[in-house]
Design a protein around this motif. Structure first.
Motif: not given
Length: 293
Positions: A15, A61, A96-99
């Motif tokens: 990320r 994040h 969406d999970d910043e990966t």
């Protein structure tokens, strides 16, 4: 600074943001050469996070689990994408999970480091392609060598704030400060980057967590964001900042500013609160030099 040659590889669940990304040395044993208060503990493939020296981009994040938060993603993502593009990744897909997934999967490069931070991350200047010297050796870093790294590029692009610590030589801080000042004074919003929306010194009205995290939320120095986020989570039903100076005193950040010859402890000395909800800092980021921990 210690030079380590290797590759940047940000796929596989990484990320990366605008100031932190994974790096794998060609010789993984060279991680042991990096000094600091915490040892680097690489993953099975040798990768470990590198935190860009003197650069602080908006958070994509921060925190863990349900308490993870981000700053306005417009500039947070621009900084992260600019860093990856500068290094040589030609396509970046953010999930969406910043990966992220990238093309190519990895690119060659190098880091120039003074050591680790309290989280065990390698703090470094980040370079691309062929390094200027042999890996595993300590070399002098002058302004010319600094300018060949991503760190001043991000600051000059107006996509990240300069954030200095005492261990970085003054002449390198001066070069990065000049880059920040030039970006802030640029004549078009595109060249100014986040400075076009920055309210760190003019004041951010905080009425709740969304004031910090919404797409059009307050664009402020990430260190101030992190302190505000942690403070607001202590009493989510009451967004008043009346007690924020006391919270800052407890955080006990130690730093120097030009007008004071001795170190100062607590950001409350350079943060002002008005009407119970508006917060502003009294000094530009490049005027503050934090003590190493």
């Amino acid at each position: 600074m210690l030079l380590i040659r290797g590759t940047f590889k940000v796929s596989g669940g990484a990320r990366p943001d605008g100031d932190t990304l994974p790096f794998i040395p060609d010789d993984v044993a060279e991680w042991k050469l990096v000094p600091g208060c915490r040892r680097i503990l690489p993953a099975a493939d040798g990768r470990a996070p590198v935190r860009l020296e003197a650069v602080d981009a908006l958070e994509t994040h921060y925190g863990t689990g349900e308490q993870e938060r981000h700053q306005p993603l417009k500039f947070a993502h621009r900084a992260a994408d600019e860093l990856l593009t500068w290094l040589g990744f030609t396509h970046v897909q953010r999930h969406d999970d910043e990966t992220v997934t990238t093309v190519p999967e990895q690119v060659p490069g190098y880091v120039l480091t003074r050591g680790t931070d309290v989280h065990g991350r390698c703090v470094a200047l980040v370079g691309r392609r062929v390094p200027p010297a042999y890996s595993g050796y300590w070399i002098d870093v002058d302004e010319k060598r600094l300018q060949k790294t991503a760190n001043p590029h991000l600051v000059a692009s107006g996509l990240a704030y300069p954030t200095f610590y005492t261990g970085l030589p003054g002449f390198l801080r001066d070069a990065l400060a000049a880059a920040a000042q030039a970006a802030r004074a640029a004549t078009t919003p595109e060249k100014r980057g986040l400075w076009a929306d920055d309210v760190t010194l003019t004041g951010a009205k905080i009425t709740g967590m969304s004031s910090l995290t919404a797409y059009n939320g307050a664009v402020i120095l990430p260190k101030l964001f992190r302190r505000l986020k942690d403070y607001l989570e202590l009493k989510p039903a009451d967004p008043s900042l009346t007690c924020f100076p006391a919270f800052l005193a407890g955080a006990a950040d130690t730093y120097r500013i030009p007008q004071r010859p001795k170190p100062i402890t607590g950001l409350q000395h350079i943060v002002e609160i008005s009407d119970g909800h508006t917060v502003r800092m009294t000094h530009h980021a490049e005027e503050i030099v934090f003590e190493e921990k």
